[in-house]
Scaffold this active site. Structure first.
Site, mmCIF file in Angstrom:
data_model
loop_
_atom_site.group_PDB
_atom_site.id
_atom_site.type_symbol
_atom_site.label_atom_id
_atom_site.label_comp_id
_atom_site.label_asym_id
_atom_site.label_seq_id
_atom_site.Cartn_x
_atom_site.Cartn_y
_atom_site.Cartn_z
ATOM 1 N N HIS A 15 -2.216 -1.088 -3.693
ATOM 2 C CA HIS A 15 -3.304 -0.125 -3.531
ATOM 3 C C HIS A 15 -2.979 1.103 -4.386
ATOM 4 C CE1 HIS A 15 -4.405 -1.788 0.733
ATOM 5 N NE2 HIS A 15 -4.678 -2.639 -0.242
ATOM 6 N N ASP A 61 -4.945 -4.540 5.486
ATOM 7 C CA ASP A 61 -5.214 -5.358 4.309
ATOM 8 C C ASP A 61 -4.033 -6.285 4.040
ATOM 9 O OD1 ASP A 61 -6.552 -6.355 2.098
ATOM 10 O OD2 ASP A 61 -5.756 -4.819 0.749
ATOM 11 N N SER A 103 0.851 -1.188 0.000
ATOM 12 C CA SER A 103 0.000 0.000 0.000
ATOM 13 C C SER A 103 0.889 1.242 0.000
ATOM 14 C CB SER A 103 -0.949 -0.027 1.198
ATOM 15 O OG SER A 103 -1.876 1.032 1.130
#
Length: 343
Positions: free
Chosen positions: A192, A288, A165
């Site tokens: 992401h 996540d 991310s």
């Protein structure tokens, strides 16, 4: 006791934009704008003088641009930098360069429209606060950087899956470019990233590695020598179709992060590849990928996390370690070499 407000330096060559951003930022009681600059040279000087918690930086400025500021700030006084620039509407390469040289995160700036800027107010504030928690990364010294020794032995696994991310693009570049051209295991990357950034990111990776980097598409099969990057419009999963493994898309909404979800991808990899998968979680905010990495480990696969010292944001890897999902934590410069020569 009153909580200290986060200090923000706003850098943009538009006086209107500096005023607008200052107003938007200071609507949040946890933030205060302590100064501004009109180009990259002034930004570096003001950053050294004012010691802000975050530099909010435009890239496209006259004389000394934002990339100049990133390089100078990170070399002289590393400070979290959030890119806010309209350059990404036409050319994303300057943004990827800024991230490579140490910027924490990025946002696309809309045209000079008060309503459009206000519509992204919540995201802007969230990203500023996230950037303030980042660990500034200084530039590596190319003279002392470790050379990766590569082995041509056959891997003992059938798929490498990587999730990242905030701070991820540069971390992914490091891992992928440390894999040899004859790497005989398929790779899937879930970063992401807004949909419009995916294809330029894939194109950039293709210039940096001899592996074939593509955007994952439905019914595509993971193949040796190929790196698939999850698109941003859906959650990518791997399914078994007879004797083949194929890409599909999952309509499930994932609480931790959606489109693309690292958990969706890694859970599906655990279910299909089992103990023949290697999962890697890199820098990023939130949780996540933690459940997915844990699923890979529980299926008998090997799991790796980027270590605290080399993460820009030690969020997802930290939670993964705390929840027992990680077999080993490594510096970002060691991960590729470890995968090639130790697994």
């Amino acid at each position: 006791m009153t909580k200290r407000r986060l200090k923000i330096l706003v850098v943009d060559d538009s006086a209107f934009m500096r005023l607008l951003l200052t107003d938007l930022i200071q609507e949040d009681e946890e933030l205060v704008v302590i100064g501004s600059a009109v180009n990259g040279l002034e930004a570096a000087g003001r950053a050294a003088e004012l010691t802000p918690d975050v530099v909010l930086l435009d890239l496209n400025m006259a004389d000394y641009d934002g990339l100049f500021a990133v390089k100078k700030i990170m070399a002289e006084k590393p400070t979290p930098i959030l890119i806010l620039s309209s350059v990404g509407n036409t050319d994303l390469n300057p943004i990827f360069e800024a991230l490579k040289f140490g910027a924490v995160d990025y946002m696309n700036k809309p045209d000079r429209n008060n309503f459009k800027m206000r519509s992204m107010h919540s995201e802007l504030i969230s990203k500023i606060k996230a950037a303030a928690r980042a660990k500034p990364r200084t530039l590596p010294d190319p003279k002392t950087e470790k050379k990766v020794v590569r082995s041509k032995k056959k891997a003992n696994f059938d798929l490498l899956v990587i999730g990242a991310s905030t701070g991820g693009p540069s971390a992914i570049e490091q891992v992928i470019t440390d894999l040899p051209a004859d790497f005989n295991v398929p790779v899937i990357v879930c970063q992401h990233m807004p949909t419009m950034f995916i294809t330029p990111f894939v194109n950039r990776l293709n210039t940096l590695t001899d592996l074939n980097v593509v955007v994952a598409a439905r019914s595509m099969s993971p193949a040796p020598g190929t790196v698939m990057v999850c698109p941003g419009h859906a959650n990518t999963v791997i399914q078994k179709a007879g004797t083949k493994f194929i890409v599909d898309f999952d309509e499930t909404v994932y609480r931790e992060y959606n489109n693309p979800s690292i958990n969706a991808l890694m859970r599906s990899v655990a279910a299909t590849y089992g103990d023949k998968a290697v999962g890697v979680i890199l820098t990023g905010m939130g949780k996540d990928g933690v459940d997915g990495l844990k699923a890979i480990k529980e299926a008998g696969g090997f799991t790796i996390a980027q270590d605290k010292e080399s993460c820009i944001i030690y969020g997802m890897p930290k939670v993964a370690v705390e929840q027992g999902a990680v077999r080993i934590s490594l510096d970002i410069k060691e991960i590729g070499d470890y995968i090639v020569n130790q697994l």
